[in-house]
Design a protein around this motif. Structure first.
Motif, PDB file in Angstrom:
ATOM      1  N   SER A  35       6.884   6.016  14.906  1.00  0.00           N
ATOM      2  CA  SER A  35       6.125   4.926  14.305  1.00  0.00           C
ATOM      3  C   SER A  35       6.922   4.351  13.139  1.00  0.00           C
ATOM      4  CB  SER A  35       4.759   5.417  13.819  1.00  0.00           C
ATOM      5  OG  SER A  35       4.924   6.391  12.818  1.00  0.00           O
ATOM      6  N   TYR A  36       6.688   3.063  12.857  1.00  0.00           N
ATOM      7  CA  TYR A  36       7.353   2.402  11.739  1.00  0.00           C
ATOM      8  C   TYR A  36       6.577   1.162  11.347  1.00  0.00           C
ATOM      9  CZ  TYR A  36       9.201  -0.637  15.387  1.00  0.00           C
ATOM     10  OH  TYR A  36       9.318  -1.487  16.446  1.00  0.00           O
ATOM     11  N   ILE A  37       6.838   0.687  10.118  1.00  0.00           N
ATOM     12  CA  ILE A  37       6.292  -0.570   9.623  1.00  0.00           C
ATOM     13  C   ILE A  37       7.421  -1.293   8.914  1.00  0.00           C
ATOM     14  CG2 ILE A  37       4.672  -1.692   8.061  1.00  0.00           C
ATOM     15  CD1 ILE A  37       2.833   0.665   8.365  1.00  0.00           C
ATOM     16  N   LEU A  38       7.656  -2.551   9.259  1.00  0.00           N
ATOM     17  CA  LEU A  38       8.641  -3.390   8.580  1.00  0.00           C
ATOM     18  C   LEU A  38       7.863  -4.436   7.790  1.00  0.00           C
ATOM     19  CD1 LEU A  38      11.572  -4.153   8.086  1.00  0.00           C
ATOM     20  CD2 LEU A  38      11.472  -5.552  10.135  1.00  0.00           C
ATOM     21  N   MET A  39       8.042  -4.420   6.465  1.00  0.00           N
ATOM     22  CA  MET A  39       7.230  -5.255   5.592  1.00  0.00           C
ATOM     23  C   MET A  39       8.119  -6.056   4.649  1.00  0.00           C
ATOM     24  SD  MET A  39       4.362  -3.955   2.862  1.00  0.00           S
ATOM     25  CE  MET A  39       3.444  -3.098   4.087  1.00  0.00           C
ATOM     26  N   GLU A  40       7.741  -7.305   4.386  1.00  0.00           N
ATOM     27  CA  GLU A  40       8.411  -8.135   3.389  1.00  0.00           C
ATOM     28  C   GLU A  40       8.030  -7.604   2.014  1.00  0.00           C
ATOM     29  OE1 GLU A  40      10.523 -10.633   1.279  1.00  0.00           O
ATOM     30  OE2 GLU A  40      10.618 -10.671   3.470  1.00  0.00           O
ATOM     31  N   ALA A  41       9.034  -7.212   1.221  1.00  0.00           N
ATOM     32  CA  ALA A  41       8.767  -6.539  -0.051  1.00  0.00           C
ATOM     33  C   ALA A  41       8.090  -7.452  -1.070  1.00  0.00           C
ATOM     34  CB  ALA A  41      10.068  -6.001  -0.630  1.00  0.00           C
ATOM     35  N   SER A  42       8.478  -8.710  -1.127  1.00  0.00           N
ATOM     36  CA  SER A  42       7.940  -9.589  -2.169  1.00  0.00           C
ATOM     37  C   SER A  42       6.508 -10.042  -1.884  1.00  0.00           C
ATOM     38  CB  SER A  42       8.842 -10.803  -2.353  1.00  0.00           C
ATOM     39  OG  SER A  42       8.930 -11.530  -1.147  1.00  0.00           O
ATOM     40  N   THR A  43       6.159 -10.190  -0.610  1.00  0.00           N
ATOM     41  CA  THR A  43       4.826 -10.698  -0.273  1.00  0.00           C
ATOM     42  C   THR A  43       3.900  -9.629   0.282  1.00  0.00           C
ATOM     43  OG1 THR A  43       5.486 -11.291   1.967  1.00  0.00           O
ATOM     44  CG2 THR A  43       5.755 -12.983   0.253  1.00  0.00           C
ATOM     45  N   GLY A  44       4.460  -8.549   0.787  1.00  0.00           N
ATOM     46  CA  GLY A  44       3.638  -7.517   1.406  1.00  0.00           C
ATOM     47  C   GLY A  44       3.232  -7.847   2.833  1.00  0.00           C
ATOM     48  N   GLN A  45       3.779  -8.916   3.379  1.00  0.00           N
ATOM     49  CA  GLN A  45       3.446  -9.326   4.749  1.00  0.00           C
ATOM     50  C   GLN A  45       4.126  -8.383   5.741  1.00  0.00           C
ATOM     51  OE1 GLN A  45       4.926 -13.146   5.840  1.00  0.00           O
ATOM     52  NE2 GLN A  45       3.928 -13.148   7.820  1.00  0.00           N
TER      53      GLN A  45
END
Length: 81
Positions: A35-45
């Protein structure tokens, strides 16, 4: 006139070249992780995820392991969930 023809021809060739280039879409990364999650650090998207809600371990099993390794006193100092 010759100069304009060359410039126009150059623009047309560049345009055709750009149209024929393969466009790589943003796809999920090829990972061996369960499992993994790739997230935009500045927006949290969240950009992409795979089995993000899956529980990775059972809480009672983790509690038993902590008690076995560190004792009941260490377990009692852990913050409550």
């Amino acid at each position: 006139m010759k100069k304009y023809f060359k410039v126009t021809l150059c623009y047309v060739m560049c345009f055709i070249f750009l149209l024929t280039m393969p466009i790589k879409a943003f796809a999920a990364p090829d990972l061996e992780a369960p499992s993994y999650i790739l997230m935009e650090a500045s927006t949290g998207q969240i950009i992409c995820e795979e089995n993000a809600g899956e529980r990775r371990f059972l809480l009672p099993e983790a509690e038993r392991s902590i008690r076995r390794q560190f004792g009941d006193e260490a377990f009692s100092r852990l913050p409550a969930a």
